[in-house]
Design an enzyme around this catalytic site. Structure first.
Site, PDB file in Angstrom:
ATOM      1  N   ASN A   1     -37.836-142.060 -40.707  1.00 26.61           N
ATOM      2  CA  ASN A   1     -37.598-140.636 -40.917  1.00 26.61           C
ATOM      3  C   ASN A   1     -38.969-139.956 -40.895  1.00 26.61           C
ATOM      4  O   ASN A   1     -39.727-140.065 -41.855  1.00 26.61           O
ATOM      5  CB  ASN A   1     -36.897-140.426 -42.277  1.00 26.61           C
ATOM      6  CG  ASN A   1     -36.731-138.960 -42.609  1.00 26.61           C
ATOM      7  OD1 ASN A   1     -37.045-138.091 -41.798  1.00 26.61           O
ATOM      8  ND2 ASN A   1     -36.260-138.677 -43.809  1.00 26.61           N
ATOM      9  N   TRP A   2     -39.251-139.296 -39.787  1.00 26.51           N
ATOM     10  CA  TRP A   2     -40.587-138.711 -39.618  1.00 26.51           C
ATOM     11  C   TRP A   2     -40.742-137.411 -40.423  1.00 26.51           C
ATOM     12  O   TRP A   2     -41.827-136.866 -40.493  1.00 26.51           O
ATOM     13  CB  TRP A   2     -40.871-138.444 -38.134  1.00 26.51           C
ATOM     14  CG  TRP A   2     -41.001-139.690 -37.297  1.00 26.51           C
ATOM     15  CD1 TRP A   2     -40.796-140.982 -37.702  1.00 26.51           C
ATOM     16  CD2 TRP A   2     -41.377-139.770 -35.911  1.00 26.51           C
ATOM     17  NE1 TRP A   2     -41.008-141.852 -36.650  1.00 26.51           N
ATOM     18  CE2 TRP A   2     -41.364-141.136 -35.532  1.00 26.51           C
ATOM     19  CE3 TRP A   2     -41.703-138.816 -34.944  1.00 26.51           C
ATOM     20  CZ2 TRP A   2     -41.685-141.564 -34.248  1.00 26.51           C
ATOM     21  CZ3 TRP A   2     -42.012-139.243 -33.652  1.00 26.51           C
ATOM     22  CH2 TRP A   2     -42.009-140.607 -33.314  1.00 26.51           C
ATOM     23  N   LYS A   3     -39.654-136.921 -40.978  1.00 23.62           N
ATOM     24  CA  LYS A   3     -39.681-135.671 -41.749  1.00 23.62           C
ATOM     25  C   LYS A   3     -40.370-134.572 -40.933  1.00 23.62           C
ATOM     26  O   LYS A   3     -40.213-134.543 -39.715  1.00 23.62           O
ATOM     27  CB  LYS A   3     -40.317-135.922 -43.124  1.00 23.62           C
ATOM     28  CG  LYS A   3     -39.619-137.097 -43.858  1.00 23.62           C
ATOM     29  CD  LYS A   3     -39.986-137.219 -45.295  1.00 23.62           C
ATOM     30  CE  LYS A   3     -39.227-138.400 -45.909  1.00 23.62           C
ATOM     31  NZ  LYS A   3     -39.449-138.567 -47.342  1.00 23.62           N
TER      32      LYS A   3
ATOM     33  N   HIS B   1     -30.073-135.884 -47.071  1.00 21.90           N
ATOM     34  CA  HIS B   1     -31.322-136.403 -47.639  1.00 21.90           C
ATOM     35  C   HIS B   1     -31.653-135.611 -48.908  1.00 21.90           C
ATOM     36  O   HIS B   1     -31.382-134.412 -48.980  1.00 21.90           O
ATOM     37  CB  HIS B   1     -32.455-136.270 -46.610  1.00 21.90           C
ATOM     38  CG  HIS B   1     -33.685-137.033 -47.018  1.00 21.90           C
ATOM     39  ND1 HIS B   1     -34.570-136.550 -47.952  1.00 21.90           N
ATOM     40  CD2 HIS B   1     -34.156-138.240 -46.640  1.00 21.90           C
ATOM     41  CE1 HIS B   1     -35.535-137.446 -48.136  1.00 21.90           C
ATOM     42  NE2 HIS B   1     -35.307-138.480 -47.345  1.00 21.90           N
TER      43      HIS B   1
ATOM     44  N   GLU C   1     -34.303-134.427 -49.922  1.00 20.66           N
ATOM     45  CA  GLU C   1     -35.175-133.266 -49.683  1.00 20.66           C
ATOM     46  C   GLU C   1     -34.370-132.068 -49.184  1.00 20.66           C
ATOM     47  O   GLU C   1     -34.803-130.925 -49.315  1.00 20.66           O
ATOM     48  CB  GLU C   1     -36.295-133.660 -48.703  1.00 20.66           C
ATOM     49  CG  GLU C   1     -37.330-134.542 -49.393  1.00 20.66           C
ATOM     50  CD  GLU C   1     -38.086-135.491 -48.499  1.00 20.66           C
ATOM     51  OE1 GLU C   1     -38.059-135.331 -47.260  1.00 20.66           O
ATOM     52  OE2 GLU C   1     -38.704-136.431 -49.050  1.00 20.66           O
TER      53      GLU C   1
ATOM     54  N   GLU D   1     -31.286-143.975 -51.567  1.00 19.40           N
ATOM     55  CA  GLU D   1     -32.671-143.526 -51.716  1.00 19.40           C
ATOM     56  C   GLU D   1     -32.848-142.892 -53.099  1.00 19.40           C
ATOM     57  O   GLU D   1     -32.600-141.690 -53.271  1.00 19.40           O
ATOM     58  CB  GLU D   1     -33.014-142.470 -50.651  1.00 19.40           C
ATOM     59  CG  GLU D   1     -32.957-142.974 -49.233  1.00 19.40           C
ATOM     60  CD  GLU D   1     -33.924-142.213 -48.322  1.00 19.40           C
ATOM     61  OE1 GLU D   1     -34.701-142.879 -47.642  1.00 19.40           O
ATOM     62  OE2 GLU D   1     -33.911-140.974 -48.319  1.00 19.40           O
TER      63      GLU D   1
ATOM     64  N   GLY E   1     -41.725-141.366 -51.586  1.00 21.44           N
ATOM     65  CA  GLY E   1     -43.093-140.859 -51.488  1.00 21.44           C
ATOM     66  C   GLY E   1     -43.940-141.092 -52.726  1.00 21.44           C
ATOM     67  O   GLY E   1     -45.002-140.496 -52.876  1.00 21.44           O
TER      68      GLY E   1
ATOM     69  N   SER F   1     -40.335-145.529 -50.506  1.00 22.00           N
ATOM     70  CA  SER F   1     -41.594-146.278 -50.591  1.00 22.00           C
ATOM     71  C   SER F   1     -41.501-147.688 -50.009  1.00 22.00           C
ATOM     72  O   SER F   1     -42.096-148.625 -50.543  1.00 22.00           O
ATOM     73  CB  SER F   1     -42.103-146.324 -52.037  1.00 22.00           C
ATOM     74  OG  SER F   1     -42.422-145.021 -52.488  1.00 22.00           O
TER      75      SER F   1
ATOM     76  N   GLY G   1     -39.978-143.532 -44.718  1.00 22.38           N
ATOM     77  CA  GLY G   1     -40.621-142.232 -44.534  1.00 22.38           C
ATOM     78  C   GLY G   1     -42.073-142.407 -44.090  1.00 22.38           C
ATOM     79  O   GLY G   1     -42.355-142.665 -42.929  1.00 22.38           O
ATOM     80  N   GLY G   2     -42.983-142.297 -45.042  1.00 23.07           N
ATOM     81  CA  GLY G   2     -44.420-142.286 -44.732  1.00 23.07           C
ATOM     82  C   GLY G   2     -44.877-143.408 -43.814  1.00 23.07           C
ATOM     83  O   GLY G   2     -45.635-143.172 -42.868  1.00 23.07           O
TER      84      GLY G   2
HETATM   85  P1  13P Z   1     -41.034-142.720 -48.169  1.00 25.12           P
HETATM   86  O1  13P Z   1     -40.861-143.995 -47.400  1.00 25.12           O
HETATM   87  O2  13P Z   1     -42.218-141.912 -47.729  1.00 25.12           O
HETATM   88  O3  13P Z   1     -40.976-142.960 -49.653  1.00 25.12           O
HETATM   89  O4  13P Z   1     -39.765-141.790 -47.818  1.00 25.12           O
HETATM   90  C1  13P Z   1     -38.491-142.323 -47.903  1.00 25.12           C
HETATM   91  C2  13P Z   1     -37.527-141.372 -47.329  1.00 25.12           C
HETATM   92  O5  13P Z   1     -37.311-140.287 -47.844  1.00 25.12           O
HETATM   93  C3  13P Z   1     -36.831-141.766 -46.088  1.00 25.12           C
HETATM   94  O6  13P Z   1     -35.789-140.906 -45.799  1.00 25.12           O
END
Ligand code: 13P
Length: 248
Positions: free
Chosen positions: A8-10, A96, A98, A166, A172, A211, A232-233
């Protein structure tokens, strides 16, 4: 069943960066390099066409991060599921945390988006997870069960829908639940899906997100309850994403 490793590149990646990352993934994602997992990347809307062109004829699937519940209409600034399908997306992340917190998305809205995605031929990846306060209050199972019940449309299982657990406090932050906590929540989700969808649910894929990094991926992905990861990251660094995939 091969595990699914989804990135997930956000809100990251101008077109040149997105193309470079996709190229590096395409080069590195081969069984020869030890990658047997299914790979999926979910760039921002603006990079979907670029990344889709780079990944054409590669084993890496394309997905998006959200869609509107309507197929078209007067919805300024929104993007519909058929538009994503038209760009070559096969998956879409929905609900998600977010978006639930940043955009006030309710379970009912997520459910409408899930139905719209399925109608367009996309596979939804529906995110659920408790906040830190909810876990500290011992309410994590109730919260996740309620989200699950209200966020999935009735055709979810037949459309091979995927759930991603999640925990909000793991996203994050570098913090992850214990293996026991992940296994317990995945078992709860699997039981909830089985109770609702029965045999039509088959063997649903349940991902863990929050994470996931190269150094913890092997232990998380070794859990039999975990069908893959939503990253994510670490999905923004080709070597890290590929290392996670190789650990699957
Ligand atoms: P991180 O891997 O940066 O914690 O993010 C997870 C995420 O929100 C994937 O959708």
């Amino acid at each position: 069943m091969a595990k699914l490793i989804a990135g997930n590149w956000k809100m990251h990646g101008l077109s040149a960066e997105a193309a470079a990352l996709a190229s590096a993934l395409k080069e590195g994602a081969s069984p020869v390099a030890g990658v047997r997992a299914e790979l999926l990347v979910c760039p921002p809307f603006t990079a979907l066409a670029t990344v889709g062109a780079v990944l054409r004829d590669s084993p890496i699937a394309l997905g998006a991060q959200d869609c509107h519940p309507a197929p078209s209409g007067a919805h300024t600034g929104d993007v519909s599921a058929p538009m994503l399908k038209d760009l070559g997306a096969r998956f879409v992340i929905l609900g998600h945390s977010e978006r639930r917190t940043g955009h006030g998305e309710s379970d009912a809205l997520v459910r409408a988006k899930v139905a719209s995605a399925i109608a367009a031929g996309l596979i939804p990846i529906v995110c659920v997870g408790e906040s830190l306060a909810e876990r500290e209050a011992g309410r994590e199972e109730a919260v996740v069960s309620a989200q699950l019940a209200a966020s999935l449309s009735d055709d979810f299982a037949a459309a091979c829908g995927t759930v991603a657990y999640e925990p909000v406090w793991a996203i994050g932050t570098g913090r992850t639940p214990t293996a026991q906590q992940i296994a317990a929540m995945h078992a709860l989700i699997r039981a909830g899906l089985a109770a609702r969808f029965g045999a039509a649910g088959g063997d649903p894929l349940i991902l863990y997100g929050g994470s996931v990094k190269p150094d913890n991926a092997a232990s998380i992905l070794a859990l039999p309850e975990v069908g893959g990861a939503l990253v994510g990251g670490a999905s923004l660094v080709a070597a890290d994403f590929l290392a996670i995939a190789a650990a699957a």
